[in-house]
Design a protein around this motif. Structure first.
Motif, PDB file in Angstrom:
ATOM      1  N   SER A  69      -2.742   6.725   4.150  1.00 53.22           N
ATOM      2  CA  SER A  69      -3.400   7.828   3.442  1.00 53.22           C
ATOM      3  C   SER A  69      -3.717   7.441   2.004  1.00 53.22           C
ATOM      4  O   SER A  69      -4.767   7.808   1.466  1.00 53.22           O
ATOM      5  CB  SER A  69      -2.517   9.076   3.469  1.00 53.22           C
ATOM      6  OG  SER A  69      -2.296   9.525   4.790  1.00 53.22           O
ATOM      7  N   SER A  70      -2.822   6.678   1.373  1.00 53.97           N
ATOM      8  CA  SER A  70      -3.073   6.226   0.003  1.00 53.97           C
ATOM      9  C   SER A  70      -4.259   5.271  -0.050  1.00 53.97           C
ATOM     10  O   SER A  70      -5.061   5.312  -0.994  1.00 53.97           O
ATOM     11  CB  SER A  70      -1.827   5.534  -0.567  1.00 53.97           C
ATOM     12  OG  SER A  70      -0.780   6.459  -0.764  1.00 53.97           O
ATOM     13  N   ILE A  71      -4.374   4.402   0.955  1.00 50.21           N
ATOM     14  CA  ILE A  71      -5.507   3.474   0.997  1.00 50.21           C
ATOM     15  C   ILE A  71      -6.814   4.252   1.122  1.00 50.21           C
ATOM     16  O   ILE A  71      -7.800   3.973   0.434  1.00 50.21           O
ATOM     17  CB  ILE A  71      -5.353   2.488   2.174  1.00 50.21           C
ATOM     18  CG1 ILE A  71      -4.143   1.585   1.947  1.00 50.21           C
ATOM     19  CG2 ILE A  71      -6.615   1.648   2.345  1.00 50.21           C
ATOM     20  CD1 ILE A  71      -3.825   0.670   3.115  1.00 50.21           C
ATOM     21  N   LEU A  72      -6.821   5.261   2.004  1.00 49.72           N
ATOM     22  CA  LEU A  72      -8.037   6.052   2.213  1.00 49.72           C
ATOM     23  C   LEU A  72      -8.331   6.934   0.999  1.00 49.72           C
ATOM     24  O   LEU A  72      -9.488   7.075   0.586  1.00 49.72           O
ATOM     25  CB  LEU A  72      -7.883   6.917   3.467  1.00 49.72           C
ATOM     26  CG  LEU A  72      -7.671   6.159   4.787  1.00 49.72           C
ATOM     27  CD1 LEU A  72      -7.481   7.139   5.935  1.00 49.72           C
ATOM     28  CD2 LEU A  72      -8.837   5.232   5.076  1.00 49.72           C
ATOM     29  N   PHE A  73      -7.282   7.535   0.424  1.00 47.24           N
ATOM     30  CA  PHE A  73      -7.457   8.417  -0.730  1.00 47.24           C
ATOM     31  C   PHE A  73      -7.915   7.643  -1.961  1.00 47.24           C
ATOM     32  O   PHE A  73      -8.559   8.200  -2.851  1.00 47.24           O
ATOM     33  CB  PHE A  73      -6.142   9.140  -1.024  1.00 47.24           C
ATOM     34  CG  PHE A  73      -6.274  10.307  -1.954  1.00 47.24           C
ATOM     35  CD1 PHE A  73      -6.781  11.511  -1.508  1.00 47.24           C
ATOM     36  CD2 PHE A  73      -5.894  10.215  -3.286  1.00 47.24           C
ATOM     37  CE1 PHE A  73      -6.910  12.601  -2.357  1.00 47.24           C
ATOM     38  CE2 PHE A  73      -6.015  11.291  -4.149  1.00 47.24           C
ATOM     39  CZ  PHE A  73      -6.522  12.492  -3.678  1.00 47.24           C
ATOM     40  N   ALA A  74      -7.589   6.325  -1.997  1.00 41.13           N
ATOM     41  CA  ALA A  74      -8.005   5.496  -3.137  1.00 41.13           C
ATOM     42  C   ALA A  74      -9.510   5.463  -3.281  1.00 41.13           C
ATOM     43  O   ALA A  74     -10.034   5.336  -4.394  1.00 41.13           O
ATOM     44  CB  ALA A  74      -7.464   4.076  -2.970  1.00 41.13           C
ATOM     45  N   GLY A  75     -10.223   5.570  -2.163  1.00 40.47           N
ATOM     46  CA  GLY A  75     -11.672   5.552  -2.216  1.00 40.47           C
ATOM     47  C   GLY A  75     -12.278   6.850  -2.713  1.00 40.47           C
ATOM     48  O   GLY A  75     -13.505   6.939  -2.864  1.00 40.47           O
ATOM     49  N   LEU A  76     -11.438   7.854  -2.974  1.00 34.04           N
ATOM     50  CA  LEU A  76     -11.937   9.148  -3.439  1.00 34.04           C
ATOM     51  C   LEU A  76     -11.646   9.377  -4.913  1.00 34.04           C
ATOM     52  O   LEU A  76     -12.514   9.811  -5.667  1.00 34.04           O
ATOM     53  CB  LEU A  76     -11.307  10.284  -2.623  1.00 34.04           C
ATOM     54  CG  LEU A  76     -11.413  10.203  -1.095  1.00 34.04           C
ATOM     55  CD1 LEU A  76     -10.802  11.438  -0.474  1.00 34.04           C
ATOM     56  CD2 LEU A  76     -12.858  10.048  -0.654  1.00 34.04           C
ATOM     57  N   SER A  77     -10.423   9.108  -5.353  1.00 38.98           N
ATOM     58  CA  SER A  77     -10.024   9.501  -6.713  1.00 38.98           C
ATOM     59  C   SER A  77      -9.890   8.341  -7.680  1.00 38.98           C
ATOM     60  O   SER A  77     -10.226   8.461  -8.854  1.00 38.98           O
ATOM     61  CB  SER A  77      -8.688  10.247  -6.661  1.00 38.98           C
ATOM     62  OG  SER A  77      -7.633   9.354  -6.326  1.00 38.98           O
ATOM     63  N   GLY A  78      -9.365   7.199  -7.218  1.00 40.75           N
ATOM     64  CA  GLY A  78      -9.138   6.074  -8.119  1.00 40.75           C
ATOM     65  C   GLY A  78      -8.016   6.300  -9.102  1.00 40.75           C
ATOM     66  O   GLY A  78      -7.938   5.639 -10.126  1.00 40.75           O
ATOM     67  N   SER A  79      -7.109   7.228  -8.796  1.00 39.04           N
ATOM     68  CA  SER A  79      -6.026   7.572  -9.718  1.00 39.04           C
ATOM     69  C   SER A  79      -4.697   7.581  -8.983  1.00 39.04           C
ATOM     70  O   SER A  79      -4.552   8.227  -7.949  1.00 39.04           O
ATOM     71  CB  SER A  79      -6.276   8.951 -10.340  1.00 39.04           C
ATOM     72  OG  SER A  79      -5.128   9.422 -11.006  1.00 39.04           O
ATOM     73  N   ALA A  80      -3.708   6.840  -9.520  1.00 35.32           N
ATOM     74  CA  ALA A  80      -2.390   6.806  -8.910  1.00 35.32           C
ATOM     75  C   ALA A  80      -1.670   8.150  -9.046  1.00 35.32           C
ATOM     76  O   ALA A  80      -0.965   8.586  -8.137  1.00 35.32           O
ATOM     77  CB  ALA A  80      -1.547   5.700  -9.550  1.00 35.32           C
ATOM     78  N   VAL A  81      -1.855   8.797 -10.181  1.00 32.53           N
ATOM     79  CA  VAL A  81      -1.201  10.098 -10.406  1.00 32.53           C
ATOM     80  C   VAL A  81      -1.748  11.146  -9.444  1.00 32.53           C
ATOM     81  O   VAL A  81      -0.989  11.928  -8.855  1.00 32.53           O
ATOM     82  CB  VAL A  81      -1.386  10.543 -11.872  1.00 32.53           C
ATOM     83  CG1 VAL A  81      -0.857  11.955 -12.070  1.00 32.53           C
ATOM     84  CG2 VAL A  81      -0.689   9.578 -12.813  1.00 32.53           C
ATOM     85  N   ALA A  82      -3.067  11.175  -9.259  1.00 30.02           N
ATOM     86  CA  ALA A  82      -3.673  12.118  -8.320  1.00 30.02           C
ATOM     87  C   ALA A  82      -3.189  11.854  -6.905  1.00 30.02           C
ATOM     88  O   ALA A  82      -2.925  12.790  -6.132  1.00 30.02           O
ATOM     89  CB  ALA A  82      -5.197  12.018  -8.387  1.00 30.02           C
ATOM     90  N   ASP A  83      -3.054  10.582  -6.542  1.00 36.44           N
ATOM     91  CA  ASP A  83      -2.560  10.212  -5.215  1.00 36.44           C
ATOM     92  C   ASP A  83      -1.149  10.739  -5.012  1.00 36.44           C
ATOM     93  O   ASP A  83      -0.840  11.374  -3.990  1.00 36.44           O
ATOM     94  CB  ASP A  83      -2.598   8.681  -5.096  1.00 36.44           C
ATOM     95  CG  ASP A  83      -2.241   8.194  -3.695  1.00 36.44           C
ATOM     96  OD1 ASP A  83      -1.245   8.663  -3.137  1.00 36.44           O
ATOM     97  OD2 ASP A  83      -2.962   7.335  -3.162  1.00 36.44           O
ATOM     98  N   THR A  84      -0.266  10.478  -5.972  1.00 34.48           N
ATOM     99  CA  THR A  84       1.127  10.911  -5.859  1.00 34.48           C
ATOM    100  C   THR A  84       1.229  12.426  -5.764  1.00 34.48           C
ATOM    101  O   THR A  84       1.991  12.964  -4.956  1.00 34.48           O
ATOM    102  CB  THR A  84       1.942  10.420  -7.065  1.00 34.48           C
ATOM    103  OG1 THR A  84       1.764   9.015  -7.213  1.00 34.48           O
ATOM    104  CG2 THR A  84       3.413  10.731  -6.887  1.00 34.48           C
ATOM    105  N   SER A  85       0.458  13.128  -6.574  1.00 31.78           N
ATOM    106  CA  SER A  85       0.521  14.579  -6.599  1.00 31.78           C
ATOM    107  C   SER A  85      -0.035  15.191  -5.317  1.00 31.78           C
ATOM    108  O   SER A  85       0.599  16.053  -4.693  1.00 31.78           O
ATOM    109  CB  SER A  85      -0.246  15.105  -7.813  1.00 31.78           C
ATOM    110  OG  SER A  85      -0.239  16.504  -7.842  1.00 31.78           O
TER     111      SER A  85
END
Length: 491
Positions: free
Chosen positions: A100-116
């Motif tokens: 999910s983090s790999i896929l979400f990386a293509g949307l936000s580009g933010s580690a904090v947004a991913d974690t939250s």
């Protein structure tokens, strides 16, 4: 005397002063004591000038796109898709977290947004499945660093702005390293599955998931269009073929793609097909961003604006998952996050002014060259330095401060500038999940209600994997440079 700005900056940082004020107060105080009032005025004027940049406009746009997609239910679709693909593995939900983090990386580009975003969903779900809370939080924090590595990436935009590099080249160079980090974390989870008795494998495909008629047809068209565009690249055409022949080739490729999709329908279950269709709309975002940049249709900043327009389109018209009443909160969250980043960038650009006035880059370059003339040994030592810096300083300010100092030194030693950029960005990004000051650790602690020290201990095996990947991309430049070279963005 100006060379003392760095020890003063570190002292202010260690006593707990926010980074923004440290970046301004340390050089400002020394300029005043040194009687350089004129340079002091220049320092604070550069606070605004550092933010007043067209390329930096991409950062708030990408953050707004991420907020819109998160609010519009896009994150849920990515998690469902990851569960359908990875749920059958031992320690399945941990693997789902990483994918999910790999896929979400293509949307936000933010580690904090991913974690939250992902942590608020997956940490409670993992705990219900039998994972310890500290392990769930550690996996979430460790995998979230993939966000700024796989494009789009906010820190790569900052690096390109400071160092004059191509944003597209950096985006493309980050794809393979980001995937390598994800694969490495998945291997570690599998290795830990038997030793720590992680929950048994269980395929997770939700039979109750539904898809609206508008989204169904939108996904139907996007899949065939994307696959048709890909297949059309392999259609042999005579040199100098006209536009009509190219359109016919594309139409034939789309029809062939449609036939492939009809064949796949017989292989997978209806529930799995529905989950895949629901994932098509969010996964189109990185395709749209990178495809537009590579095709020369728009710049990275314009691509960020297009991503926002696409997020609004699908959230309101295709998915119907947002209302106008949701927009004020979305704009507020994106505005606050963007303001924090841009203020740090502006302050760091002011800090950079004093760095140049103090002649610190020249002195540090001379010192580095006295250690060794072997670029490989120097890269090893610089990785250690960057790792320590990443423990205490956020990636954006660290790039602006150290990039102009270290980048030219290694370029003169024969290291490709894009290669060094990726080394620096990945290393400092991993620092976001590194104790004692890793920002992602604190976000994971807030989401999971677990102590930071407990998460910091549980994350150590995953940090070992990420450090190994850093050294791998350091000493094997082809990992990061192959895609930019093949696409013509690196000579």
């Amino acid at each position: 005397m100006l060379i003392w700005f760095l020890p003063l900056f570190l002292f202010l940082l260690l006593i707990g002063l926010p980074v923004f004020f440290c970046l301004l107060a340390a050089p400002g105080a020394l300029l005043w004591l040194n009687g350089q009032e004129r340079d002091l005025t220049l320092l604070y004027r550069n606070l605004y000038n550092g933010m007043d940049s067209f390329p930096l406009m991409a950062i708030p746009f990408f953050m707004l796109a991420g907020e819109l997609m998160n609010r519009g239910g896009i994150t849920v679709r990515l998690v469902e898709f990851s569960q359908a693909l990875m749920g059958h593995l031992r320690g399945g939900l941990a693997q789902v977290n990483i994918l999910s983090s790999i896929l979400f990386a293509g949307l936000s580009g933010s580690a904090v947004a991913d974690t939250s975003a992902l942590g608020s969903m997956l940490i409670p779900a993992m705990e219900r499945e039998g994972y310890s809370r500290k392990f769930a939080a550690a996996v979430t924090a460790a995998s979230s660093v993939i966000g700024p590595i796989i494009p789009p990436s906010g820190i790569m935009i900052i690096y390109a702005y400071v160092m004059g590099e191509s944003v597209a080249a950096l985006f493309l160079a980050g794809i393979v390293p980001g995937v390598l980090v994800g694969v490495g974390l998945m291997i570690m989870v599998r290795a830990m599955a038997d030793r720590y008795e992680l929950p048994a494998a269980r395929r997770v495909v939700f039979d109750s998931v539904e898809i609206g008629a508008m989204e169904r047809w939108f996904s139907f068209g996007l899949v065939r269009l994307n696959l048709g565009l890909l297949l059309a690249q392999f259609v042999p055409l005579a040199e100098g073929a006209g536009a009509q022949m190219k359109w016919l080739a594309f139409l034939g490729a789309v029809l062939f793609a449609h036939g492939l999709m009809l064949g796949l329908r017989r292989v997978v279950s209806p529930a799995f097909r529905t989950i895949c269709k629901r994932a098509v709309v969010p996964l189109q975002t990185p395709v749209l961003i990178l495809g537009g940049i590579l095709a020369g249709v728009f710049t990275p900043t314009e691509a960020a604006a297009v991503a926002v327009a696409y997020a609004l389109l699908i959230s309101f018209l295709v998915l119907g998952s947002m209302r106008l009443a949701d927009l004020p909160q979305v704009f507020s969250r994106a505005g606050i996050t963007s303001a924090v980043v841009l203020l740090l960038v502006g302050a760091a650009m002011s800090f950079k002014t004093v760095v140049s006035l103090s002649h610190a880059p020249e002195q540090l370059a001379d010192f580095i060259l006295t250690l060794s003339e072997n670029p490989l040994i120097l890269l090893f030592l610089i990785n250690l330095l960057l790792f320590v810096v990443g423990m205490f300083l956020d990636a954006g300010p660290a790039i602006i401060i150290l990039g102009p100092i270290l980048g030219p030194v290694f370029t003169d030693l024969g290291v490709e500038s894009v290669h060094f950029a990726i080394i620096m960005c990945v290393n400092l990004t991993v620092g976001l999940a590194t104790p004692p000051m890793g920002l992602v650790l604190f976000v994971a602690a807030a989401v999971s209600q677990e102590r930071v020290t407990t998460i910091a201990k549980a994350i150590l095996p995953f940090l070992a994997i990420e450090i190994a990947v850093i050294f791998l991309i350091t000493f094997v430049p082809a990992i990061s440079l192959t895609i930019p070279r093949l696409t013509g963005f690196l000579n």
